[in-house]
Scaffold this motif. Structure first.
Motif, short mmCIF file in Angstrom:
data_model
loop_
_atom_site.label_atom_id
_atom_site.label_comp_id
_atom_site.label_asym_id
_atom_site.label_seq_id
_atom_site.Cartn_x
_atom_site.Cartn_y
_atom_site.Cartn_z
N UNK A 16 -12.26 -49.11 -48.86
CA UNK A 16 -13.30 -48.30 -48.30
C UNK A 16 -14.65 -48.71 -49.26
N UNK A 17 -14.32 -48.62 -50.51
CA UNK A 17 -15.41 -48.81 -51.51
C UNK A 17 -15.82 -50.48 -51.34
N UNK A 18 -14.83 -51.19 -51.06
CA UNK A 18 -14.90 -52.64 -50.85
C UNK A 18 -15.96 -52.95 -49.70
N UNK A 19 -15.81 -52.26 -48.73
CA UNK A 19 -16.48 -52.31 -47.36
C UNK A 19 -17.87 -52.02 -47.76
N UNK A 20 -17.95 -50.69 -48.33
CA UNK A 20 -19.26 -50.27 -48.59
C UNK A 20 -20.15 -51.22 -49.28
N UNK A 21 -19.58 -51.93 -50.45
CA UNK A 21 -20.35 -52.57 -51.19
C UNK A 21 -20.68 -53.88 -50.24
N UNK A 22 -19.71 -54.41 -49.39
CA UNK A 22 -20.08 -55.70 -48.78
C UNK A 22 -21.14 -55.16 -47.70
N UNK A 27 -22.46 -54.59 -55.76
CA UNK A 27 -21.35 -54.95 -56.40
C UNK A 27 -19.97 -53.67 -56.20
N UNK A 28 -19.02 -54.06 -55.92
CA UNK A 28 -18.01 -52.96 -55.79
C UNK A 28 -17.91 -52.17 -57.14
N UNK A 29 -17.81 -52.68 -58.04
CA UNK A 29 -17.95 -51.73 -59.44
C UNK A 29 -19.08 -50.89 -59.59
N UNK A 30 -20.14 -51.07 -58.99
CA UNK A 30 -21.10 -50.12 -58.96
C UNK A 30 -21.00 -49.06 -58.12
N UNK A 31 -20.41 -49.52 -56.76
CA UNK A 31 -20.09 -48.39 -55.69
C UNK A 31 -19.14 -47.54 -56.30
N UNK A 32 -18.04 -48.20 -56.91
CA UNK A 32 -16.82 -47.23 -57.27
C UNK A 32 -17.55 -46.33 -58.52
N UNK A 33 -18.42 -47.04 -59.46
CA UNK A 33 -18.71 -45.81 -60.51
C UNK A 33 -19.39 -44.89 -59.81
N UNK A 34 -20.42 -45.04 -58.62
CA UNK A 34 -21.15 -44.00 -58.24
C UNK A 34 -20.19 -42.93 -57.41
N UNK A 35 -19.04 -43.35 -56.81
CA UNK A 35 -18.47 -42.55 -56.19
C UNK A 35 -17.58 -41.51 -57.23
N UNK A 52 -9.39 -45.69 -36.01
CA UNK A 52 -10.78 -46.38 -35.70
C UNK A 52 -11.85 -46.31 -36.69
N UNK A 53 -11.70 -45.55 -37.67
CA UNK A 53 -13.07 -45.30 -38.65
C UNK A 53 -13.35 -46.51 -39.33
N UNK A 54 -14.65 -46.73 -39.32
CA UNK A 54 -15.21 -47.78 -40.25
C UNK A 54 -16.07 -47.12 -41.23
N UNK A 55 -15.65 -47.32 -42.49
CA UNK A 55 -16.10 -46.34 -43.63
C UNK A 55 -17.28 -46.83 -43.67
N UNK A 56 -18.40 -45.77 -44.25
CA UNK A 56 -19.61 -45.97 -44.63
C UNK A 56 -19.87 -44.85 -45.84
N UNK A 57 -21.00 -45.50 -46.75
CA UNK A 57 -21.11 -44.69 -47.98
C UNK A 57 -22.34 -43.76 -47.72
N UNK A 58 -22.55 -42.78 -48.48
CA UNK A 58 -23.80 -42.01 -48.42
C UNK A 58 -24.15 -41.49 -49.84
N UNK A 59 -25.36 -42.17 -50.35
CA UNK A 59 -25.79 -42.09 -51.78
C UNK A 59 -26.88 -42.77 -52.15
N UNK A 60 -27.82 -42.23 -53.18
CA UNK A 60 -28.96 -42.74 -53.42
C UNK A 60 -28.98 -44.30 -53.50
N UNK A 61 -27.92 -45.13 -53.94
CA UNK A 61 -28.23 -46.42 -54.41
C UNK A 61 -27.90 -47.37 -53.00
N UNK A 62 -27.45 -46.51 -52.02
CA UNK A 62 -27.44 -47.15 -50.54
C UNK A 62 -28.78 -46.82 -49.72
N UNK A 63 -28.57 -47.44 -48.50
CA UNK A 63 -29.56 -47.21 -47.47
C UNK A 63 -29.49 -45.86 -46.88
#
Ligand code: SF4
Length: 435
Positions: A16-22, A27-35, A52-63
């Motif tokens: 899921x971190x990889x998907x959010x990063x993509x 960078x997936x490392x950055x997303x992982x660190x923020x999580x 059927x869930x497609x994961x998304x992220x919620x946080x300041x470094x993201x849209x």
């Protein structure tokens, strides 16, 4: 059985971190660190992920993300109408859906919606707890049973109003609008009747256990949010926020992902302070705001009053905007109201993303502007946030000027051919180029 937060803390990158990063070109490392730091959440119930869930992220470094509330009321709507609303919301670009149903067979409605929902799906379990029951009659057992049942259905985030405390209630005396949150009002009634502390606060560790088991994200509800601009940023709101700050730390300690819910109705000049104080008190947990609506005198247009506040909120610190529809304060929205609410909030979120310099945020604006300058209507309409409406309006305008083929129109009915500065500008540019 670990949560995204626990896995990230251990240094591992999940799918899921990889998907959010993509998705967000990071960078997936950055997303992982923020999580791991609790500044980014990925609301993804393990059971919903299996379907059927497609994961998304919620946080300041993201849209900035946008939520659409749907759901029956005790007097109106049906499963079919709610499915139609959810589909309208997703088609318009909502990133998440919340089912706030309070009428009908809630388990069945939730199940029908969840099986069709590829986006993170949230609920407010206390609504079901009091369905067909007086609020005075609820106890910890009933609450836990309901929450566990919804967890097993695959809900990804729960609004939990655990921050409203008994000692906050006297602070409401001077308010104009009192308590406007349904969850907050019900819990206040329970506390006054039993003269006891909020049960959700008392059983918070048990709740953390269920949330961690399924990796459901807390959305710590602001039961005392201001319901009019006269009540904004008052003592009751800030007292509850301080309790929410304490609960954020406790939930994260237990391995749970947390976001924090915020106001509501806030005058424009108080929005920055409201965003900053949440970040300070709640250790930068993603802030999820309802609007905020910046004036109370526009019923029928609260998708606009909230979009104005939403842009400021997302600019100053919010990561997640809950939409408001034109029907807010007036009645249960239909699919068209839902659509209008999502589009208005998408505009608010996008405007903030441009202003805070989010990488790539303005690229679509650039593409559309180039198309507009070239009178390339096809791209112009396709790149717009609401192509359906833009296309309909342009088609009507073309009829007025007698242009048969839409892409060939080299002006529109706004200024007329002789006055069309875009067309004239195009000619000027071509002349300069040929010289
Ligand atoms: S007629 Fe006016 S509004 Fe229409 S494309 Fe030309 S400049 Fe733009």
């Amino acid at each position: 059985m670990a949560t995204q937060l626990q896995i990230a803390r251990a240094g591992t990158i999940t799918d899921e971190v990889k998907l959010v990063a993509r998705t967000e070109s990071l960078d997936a490392d950055l997303v992982r660190d923020e999580v791991a730091a609790g500044r980014l959440v990925i609301p993804a119930n393990k059971l919903h992920l299996k379907t059927n869930l497609r994961a998304i992220g919620i946080g300041r470094i993201l849209a900035t993300k946008v939520n659409a509330n749907i759901g029956t009321s005790s007097v109106s709507s049906s499963i079919e109408a709610e499915i139609e609303k959810m589909e309208a919301a997703l088609e318009a670009g909502a990133d998440t859906i919340m089912d706030l149903s309070t009428g009908g067979n809630l388990d069945n409605i939730r199940e029908q919606l969840l099986t069709r929902c590829p986006a993170p799906f949230g609920t407010v379990p206390i609504y079901q707890v009091i369905q067909d029951r007086n609020v005075e009659d609820i106890d910890e057992k009933i609450i836990l049973r309901t929450i566990e049942k919804q967890a097993r259905q695959g809900v990804d985030f729960f609004t939990i109003h655990a921050g409203v405390l008994k000692e906050h209630l006297p602070l409401l005396e001077s308010r104009v609008a009192g308590i406007v949150s349904r969850g907050g009002a019900l819990l206040a009634k329970w506390m006054l009747y039993h003269n006891k502390q909020n049960p959700l606060y008392e059983m918070f560790d048990d709740l953390c256990g269920i949330m961690a088991k399924y990796d459901i994200c807390f959305s710590l509800g602001d039961g005392l949010r201001p319901g009019c601009i006269a009540d904004a940023t008052d003592q009751a709101q800030i007292a509850e926020l301080k309790t929410i700050g304490e609960l954020t730390g406790r939930a994260q300690e237990a391995g749970c992902q947390v976001m924090v819910e915020g106001p509501g109705h806030v005058p424009f000049d108080q929005i920055q302070y409201n965003m900053e104080i949440e970040q300070q008190i709640c250790n930068d947990a993603p802030f999820y705001v309802l609007g905020p609506v910046v004036t109370d005198i526009a019923p029928g247009y609260d998708h606009i009053t909230s979009a104005i506040g939403g842009t400021a909120a997302a600019f100053y610190g919010a990561s997640f905007l809950c939409y408001v529809t034109p029907k807010e304060h007036l009645g249960l929205p239909n699919a068209e109201d839902v659509r209008a609410g999502v589009i208005a909030t998408k505009i608010a979120a996008h405007a903030a993303d441009i202003a805070r310099g989010l990488k790539g945020a303005a690229e679509r604006d650039r593409l559309l502007s180039i198309a507009r300058t070239n009178l390339d209507w096809k791209t112009h309409l396709a790149e717009s946030l609401d192509p359906k409406t833009a296309e309909r309006m342009h088609r009507d305008a073309c009829k007025e000027i007698g242009a048969d083929e839409l892409p060939s129109a080299d002006y529109c009915s706004m200024c007329g051919r002789q006055w069309c500065s875009v067309r004239i500008n195009k000619e000027i540019r071509e002349k300069i180029k040929n010289k």
